[in-house]
Design a protein around this motif. Structure first.
Motif, PDB file in Angstrom:
ATOM      1  N   ILE A  57      14.251   7.228  -2.493  1.00  0.00           N
ATOM      2  CA  ILE A  57      13.585   6.144  -1.762  1.00  0.00           C
ATOM      3  C   ILE A  57      14.590   5.455  -0.829  1.00  0.00           C
ATOM      4  CG2 ILE A  57      12.573   3.841  -2.049  1.00  0.00           C
ATOM      5  CD1 ILE A  57      11.010   4.985  -4.412  1.00  0.00           C
ATOM      6  N   HIS A  58      15.800   5.249  -1.318  1.00  0.00           N
ATOM      7  CA  HIS A  58      16.853   4.645  -0.484  1.00  0.00           C
ATOM      8  C   HIS A  58      17.082   5.513   0.749  1.00  0.00           C
ATOM      9  CE1 HIS A  58      21.045   3.498   0.582  1.00  0.00           C
ATOM     10  NE2 HIS A  58      20.579   2.289   0.320  1.00  0.00           N
ATOM     11  N   SER A  59      17.161   6.805   0.537  1.00  0.00           N
ATOM     12  CA  SER A  59      17.372   7.747   1.632  1.00  0.00           C
ATOM     13  C   SER A  59      16.193   7.700   2.611  1.00  0.00           C
ATOM     14  CB  SER A  59      17.549   9.153   1.067  1.00  0.00           C
ATOM     15  OG  SER A  59      17.665  10.086   2.102  1.00  0.00           O
ATOM     16  N   TRP A  60      14.983   7.617   2.082  1.00  0.00           N
ATOM     17  CA  TRP A  60      13.779   7.563   2.924  1.00  0.00           C
ATOM     18  C   TRP A  60      13.846   6.350   3.847  1.00  0.00           C
ATOM     19  CZ3 TRP A  60       9.348   4.210   2.831  1.00  0.00           C
ATOM     20  CH2 TRP A  60       8.241   4.664   3.570  1.00  0.00           C
ATOM     21  N   PHE A  61      14.264   5.218   3.302  1.00  0.00           N
ATOM     22  CA  PHE A  61      14.368   4.007   4.116  1.00  0.00           C
ATOM     23  C   PHE A  61      15.513   4.096   5.124  1.00  0.00           C
ATOM     24  CE2 PHE A  61      12.052   1.481   0.737  1.00  0.00           C
ATOM     25  CZ  PHE A  61      11.027   1.049   1.557  1.00  0.00           C
ATOM     26  N   CYS A  62      16.649   4.622   4.697  1.00  0.00           N
ATOM     27  CA  CYS A  62      17.857   4.567   5.524  1.00  0.00           C
ATOM     28  C   CYS A  62      17.972   5.716   6.524  1.00  0.00           C
ATOM     29  CB  CYS A  62      19.108   4.544   4.642  1.00  0.00           C
ATOM     30  SG  CYS A  62      19.215   3.045   3.645  1.00  0.00           S
ATOM     31  N   ARG A  63      17.448   6.875   6.170  1.00  0.00           N
ATOM     32  CA  ARG A  63      17.667   8.052   7.025  1.00  0.00           C
ATOM     33  C   ARG A  63      16.471   8.420   7.877  1.00  0.00           C
ATOM     34  NH1 ARG A  63      20.731  10.870   2.434  1.00  0.00           N
ATOM     35  NH2 ARG A  63      22.776   9.918   2.675  1.00  0.00           N
ATOM     36  N   SER A  64      15.274   8.117   7.390  1.00  0.00           N
ATOM     37  CA  SER A  64      14.117   8.505   8.196  1.00  0.00           C
ATOM     38  C   SER A  64      13.828   7.402   9.201  1.00  0.00           C
ATOM     39  CB  SER A  64      12.893   8.741   7.304  1.00  0.00           C
ATOM     40  OG  SER A  64      12.475   7.535   6.697  1.00  0.00           O
ATOM     41  N   ARG A  65      13.423   7.821  10.368  1.00  0.00           N
ATOM     42  CA  ARG A  65      13.108   6.830  11.390  1.00  0.00           C
ATOM     43  C   ARG A  65      11.756   6.212  11.069  1.00  0.00           C
ATOM     44  NH1 ARG A  65      16.398   6.293  15.129  1.00  0.00           N
ATOM     45  NH2 ARG A  65      15.040   5.462  16.732  1.00  0.00           N
ATOM     46  N   GLY A  66      11.643   4.916  11.326  1.00  0.00           N
ATOM     47  CA  GLY A  66      10.399   4.208  11.055  1.00  0.00           C
ATOM     48  C   GLY A  66       9.320   4.624  12.021  1.00  0.00           C
ATOM     49  N   PRO A  67       8.179   4.025  11.913  1.00  0.00           N
ATOM     50  CA  PRO A  67       7.885   2.985  10.930  1.00  0.00           C
ATOM     51  C   PRO A  67       7.704   3.560   9.520  1.00  0.00           C
ATOM     52  CG  PRO A  67       5.915   3.457  12.216  1.00  0.00           C
ATOM     53  CD  PRO A  67       7.033   4.286  12.811  1.00  0.00           C
ATOM     54  N   HIS A  68       7.965   2.720   8.559  1.00  0.00           N
ATOM     55  CA  HIS A  68       7.810   3.102   7.154  1.00  0.00           C
ATOM     56  C   HIS A  68       6.487   2.515   6.662  1.00  0.00           C
ATOM     57  CE1 HIS A  68      12.202   3.317   7.798  1.00  0.00           C
ATOM     58  NE2 HIS A  68      12.057   4.417   7.077  1.00  0.00           N
ATOM     59  N   TYR A  69       5.541   3.400   6.393  1.00  0.00           N
ATOM     60  CA  TYR A  69       4.207   2.956   6.014  1.00  0.00           C
ATOM     61  C   TYR A  69       4.049   2.867   4.499  1.00  0.00           C
ATOM     62  CZ  TYR A  69       2.909   3.794  10.861  1.00  0.00           C
ATOM     63  OH  TYR A  69       2.847   3.760  12.224  1.00  0.00           O
ATOM     64  N   PHE A  70       3.318   1.850   4.093  1.00  0.00           N
ATOM     65  CA  PHE A  70       3.033   1.609   2.678  1.00  0.00           C
ATOM     66  C   PHE A  70       2.426   2.861   2.026  1.00  0.00           C
ATOM     67  CE2 PHE A  70      -0.170   0.225  -0.481  1.00  0.00           C
ATOM     68  CZ  PHE A  70       0.652  -0.411  -1.400  1.00  0.00           C
ATOM     69  N   GLU A  71       1.414   3.446   2.677  1.00  0.00           N
ATOM     70  CA  GLU A  71       0.714   4.606   2.104  1.00  0.00           C
ATOM     71  C   GLU A  71       1.656   5.785   1.909  1.00  0.00           C
ATOM     72  OE1 GLU A  71      -0.388   2.982   4.862  1.00  0.00           O
ATOM     73  OE2 GLU A  71      -2.077   1.891   3.962  1.00  0.00           O
ATOM     74  N   ASP A  72       2.576   5.979   2.878  1.00  0.00           N
ATOM     75  CA  ASP A  72       3.532   7.085   2.764  1.00  0.00           C
ATOM     76  C   ASP A  72       4.456   6.876   1.569  1.00  0.00           C
ATOM     77  OD1 ASP A  72       2.444   8.178   5.052  1.00  0.00           O
ATOM     78  OD2 ASP A  72       4.006   7.394   6.382  1.00  0.00           O
ATOM     79  N   LEU A  73       4.920   5.634   1.399  1.00  0.00           N
ATOM     80  CA  LEU A  73       5.812   5.329   0.282  1.00  0.00           C
ATOM     81  C   LEU A  73       5.078   5.503  -1.046  1.00  0.00           C
ATOM     82  CD1 LEU A  73       8.496   4.373  -0.852  1.00  0.00           C
ATOM     83  CD2 LEU A  73       7.777   2.007  -0.415  1.00  0.00           C
ATOM     84  N   VAL A  74       3.866   4.998  -1.120  1.00  0.00           N
ATOM     85  CA  VAL A  74       3.077   5.125  -2.355  1.00  0.00           C
ATOM     86  C   VAL A  74       2.836   6.591  -2.690  1.00  0.00           C
ATOM     87  CG1 VAL A  74       0.785   4.709  -3.364  1.00  0.00           C
ATOM     88  CG2 VAL A  74       2.001   2.846  -2.228  1.00  0.00           C
ATOM     89  N   ASP A  75       2.453   7.381  -1.693  1.00  0.00           N
ATOM     90  CA  ASP A  75       2.212   8.819  -1.929  1.00  0.00           C
ATOM     91  C   ASP A  75       3.479   9.501  -2.429  1.00  0.00           C
ATOM     92  OD1 ASP A  75      -0.409   8.536  -1.123  1.00  0.00           O
ATOM     93  OD2 ASP A  75      -0.097   9.405   0.878  1.00  0.00           O
ATOM     94  N   MET A  76       4.607   9.189  -1.784  1.00  0.00           N
ATOM     95  CA  MET A  76       5.876   9.797  -2.183  1.00  0.00           C
ATOM     96  C   MET A  76       6.215   9.405  -3.628  1.00  0.00           C
ATOM     97  SD  MET A  76       9.642   9.448  -0.425  1.00  0.00           S
ATOM     98  CE  MET A  76       9.859   7.740  -0.873  1.00  0.00           C
ATOM     99  N   MET A  77       5.978   8.136  -3.962  1.00  0.00           N
ATOM    100  CA  MET A  77       6.292   7.658  -5.312  1.00  0.00           C
ATOM    101  C   MET A  77       5.404   8.337  -6.350  1.00  0.00           C
ATOM    102  SD  MET A  77       7.008   3.653  -4.379  1.00  0.00           S
ATOM    103  CE  MET A  77       7.315   3.101  -6.053  1.00  0.00           C
ATOM    104  N   TYR A  78       4.110   8.437  -6.069  1.00  0.00           N
ATOM    105  CA  TYR A  78       3.207   9.112  -7.009  1.00  0.00           C
ATOM    106  C   TYR A  78       3.609  10.576  -7.200  1.00  0.00           C
ATOM    107  CZ  TYR A  78      -0.323   5.506  -7.870  1.00  0.00           C
ATOM    108  OH  TYR A  78      -0.988   4.384  -8.303  1.00  0.00           O
ATOM    109  N   ASP A  79       3.968  11.246  -6.088  1.00  0.00           N
ATOM    110  CA  ASP A  79       4.391  12.652  -6.183  1.00  0.00           C
ATOM    111  C   ASP A  79       5.632  12.788  -7.061  1.00  0.00           C
ATOM    112  OD1 ASP A  79       2.295  13.393  -4.560  1.00  0.00           O
ATOM    113  OD2 ASP A  79       3.522  13.635  -2.740  1.00  0.00           O
ATOM    114  N   THR A  80       6.601  11.909  -6.850  1.00  0.00           N
ATOM    115  CA  THR A  80       7.840  11.974  -7.629  1.00  0.00           C
ATOM    116  C   THR A  80       7.579  11.710  -9.099  1.00  0.00           C
ATOM    117  OG1 THR A  80       9.111  11.269  -5.694  1.00  0.00           O
ATOM    118  CG2 THR A  80      10.177  11.037  -7.850  1.00  0.00           C
TER     119      THR A  80
END
Length: 197
Positions: A57-80
Motif C-alpha cells: 500500500i505504501h508503494s501504491w501511494f508513493c510510486r504510482s501516479r495519482g489520482p489515488h481512488y478510494f475504490e481502487d485502494l479498497v479493491d486492492m486491499m480486498y484482493d490482498t
C-alpha cells in the motif's frame, strides 16, 4: 483544503516515511487484520504477509501516479486479504481503513502529520490484539449463535417430534420404478404441521 493529489506529484522522503509510519499504526490497530495475523490465517508467515501488505500500500501511494481512488485502494486491499489470508473481512473495516489511509496520504502530501501524531499518541491506549480477542470472543458468540441457530432449529424439530423418530412405525414399502425407470415418491406425512408454531 488543497486539491486532491489529482496530479500525483512526487512525495517527499519525509512525507513517505511519515506515511509508512501511518500505515503501520493504522494496520497495528486494525482489529480484523490483527486477528488474521494472530490466528495465522495466512499460515506461519502471517505477520510477514501483513507487513508486505502495508508495504504494497505504501508503494501504491508513493510510486504510482495519482489520482489515488478510494475504490481502487479498497479493491486492492480486498484482493490482498483474500490472497494472503484466505479471508474476507465483512465488517466494513477495509473501507474504514482505506478512507483513513487516503486521508493520511493526503495530509502527508501537505506535510501535515496531525493524524499520524494522534495515532502515535493514542497507540498506547489501545491494543488491537487484545481488542481482537474481545471482538473474536464476541464474534465467536455471534457466529456460533448463527451456526447454533441452524443446529438448534434442527434440535428443536427433533425435540418437538421425538415420537416420530423413536416409535417404530411400519414403513410403507418402497415404490417400484415404473417402466420408464421413474419412481413416484409419496408425499411426506405430517410435513405441514412443522411450519406452525
Amino acid at each position: 483544503m488543497a486539491a486532491s493529489n489529482g496530479g500525483g506529484g512526487p512525495i517527499s522522503a519525509e512525507a513517505a516515511a511519515a506515511l509508512g509510519e501511518g500505515i503501520r499504526l493504522v494496520f497495528g490497530r486494525w482489529t480484523a487484520l490483527q486477528m488474521a495475523v494472530e490466528n495465522q490465517w495466512g499460515g506461519r508467515d502471517s505477520r510477514a504477509k501483513a507487513d508486505q501488505f502495508g508495504e504494497s500500500i505504501h508503494s501504491w501511494f508513493c510510486r504510482s501516479r495519482g489520482p489515488h481512488y478510494f475504490e481502487d485502494l479498497v479493491d486492492m486491499m480486498y484482493d490482498t486479504i483474500s490472497d494472503s489470508f484466505n479471508a474476507d473481512f465483512e465488517d466494513n473495516s477495509v473501507e474504514e481503513v482505506a478512507e483513513q489511509l487516503l486521508i493520511i496520504h493526503e495530509e502527508c502530501l501537505q506535510s501535515n502529520y496531525s493524524s499520524i501524531e494522534k495515532l502515535r499518541n493514542s497507540h498506547v491506549q489501545g491494543n488491537a490484539v487484545s481488542q481482537s480477542r474481545q471482538i473474536a470472543a464476541d464474534d465467536d458468540d455471534s457466529d456460533s449463535s448463527d451456526d447454533d441457530d441452524g443446529a438448534s432449529m434442527m434440535e428443536d424439530e427433533a425435540a418437538a417430534a421425538p415420537e416420530e423418530m423413536l416409535v417404530d412405525r411400519p414403513r410403507p414399502s418402497r415404490p417400484a420404478p415404473d417402466a420408464d425407470g421413474w419412481t413416484v415418491v409419496p408425499p411426506r406425512h405430517g410435513g405441514r404441521s412443522r411450519g406452525r408454531n
